[in-house]
Write a protein that holds these residues in place. Structure first.
Motif: not given
Length: 211
Positions: A50-52, A60-64
């Motif tokens: 979703e974001t990086g 840093l990553l965020r997943f749906a």
């Protein structure tokens, strides 16, 4: 073809972000927002990025669907896997995907066999070739241009020019004593002369590799 492009690390903050250990030279492509990645274990995915963002030198990553620290921590040590066309090569002619390098014959400049490349270890500072020798032991070769002097995919070989002692653990090493001593207790000049004949070693920049 499926390739491991990252490993999920610890949770960061309380909003579902995770640190990742990048295993690709093309994170902007493989780990971009919108990318859908398979996972190992498979039960953890697929995951959609979703974001990086980069924070203190770490991606840093965020997943749906992952919205809190507990969900992020549950993904720790999960491998992220991208689907890659095996016929596609990196834009930089001096960079390679891992699958292009697997099973290459590793030889010295004079053609002496060293072994077979079985794995590439991606470390923060550099990449390492894991080479299996004919006797079954392994040796680690830094993937830097001063040591790995040629990659020939057509001939399926990697040519290396290692510094003394890197691949030969039986190489002659100078005595830890300052001098050799004769039976009469006096320094042996011949021993000193022999020891001074050693050669130096050098290191250099990192050559590209992609997982």
């Amino acid at each position: 073809m499926q390739l491991v492009v990252a490993r999920v690390g610890r949770a960061h903050g309380i909003k579902g972000e995770v640190t990742v250990e990048v295993r690709t030279d093309e994170p902007e492509l493989r780990l971009a927002p919108g990318a859908v990645l398979a996972t190992d274990p498979a039960s953890a995915g697929p995951l959609t990025i979703e974001t990086g963002r980069v924070h203190s030198g770490r991606l840093l990553l965020r997943f749906a669907g992952v919205r809190d620290r507990n969900g992020a921590e549950a993904l720790r040590n999960t491998l992220l896997i991208a689907e890659v066309d095996p016929d596609v090569t990196p834009e930089d002619p001096e960079e390679y995907y891992d699958h292009q390098l697997m099973d290459l014959d590793v030889v010295l400049k004079d053609g002496t066999e060293v072994g077979r490349l079985t794995e590439i270890s991606h470390l923060p500072s550099q990449d390492l070739f894991v080479v299996e020798r004919p006797d079954g032991t392994e040796v680690l070769i830094p993937f830097v241009e001063e040591i790995v002097v040629e990659i020939d995919l057509e001939k399926q070989r990697a040519v290396i020019d290692p510094p003394p002692g890197l691949i030969d653990d039986r190489a002659e090493i100078a005595s830890s004593r300052d001098t050799e001593t004769d039976r009469d207790g006096e320094p042996d000049g011949d021993a000193d002369t022999g020891r001074d004949k050693g050669t130096g070693s050098g290191t250099g920049g990192v050559a590209g590799a992609d997982a």
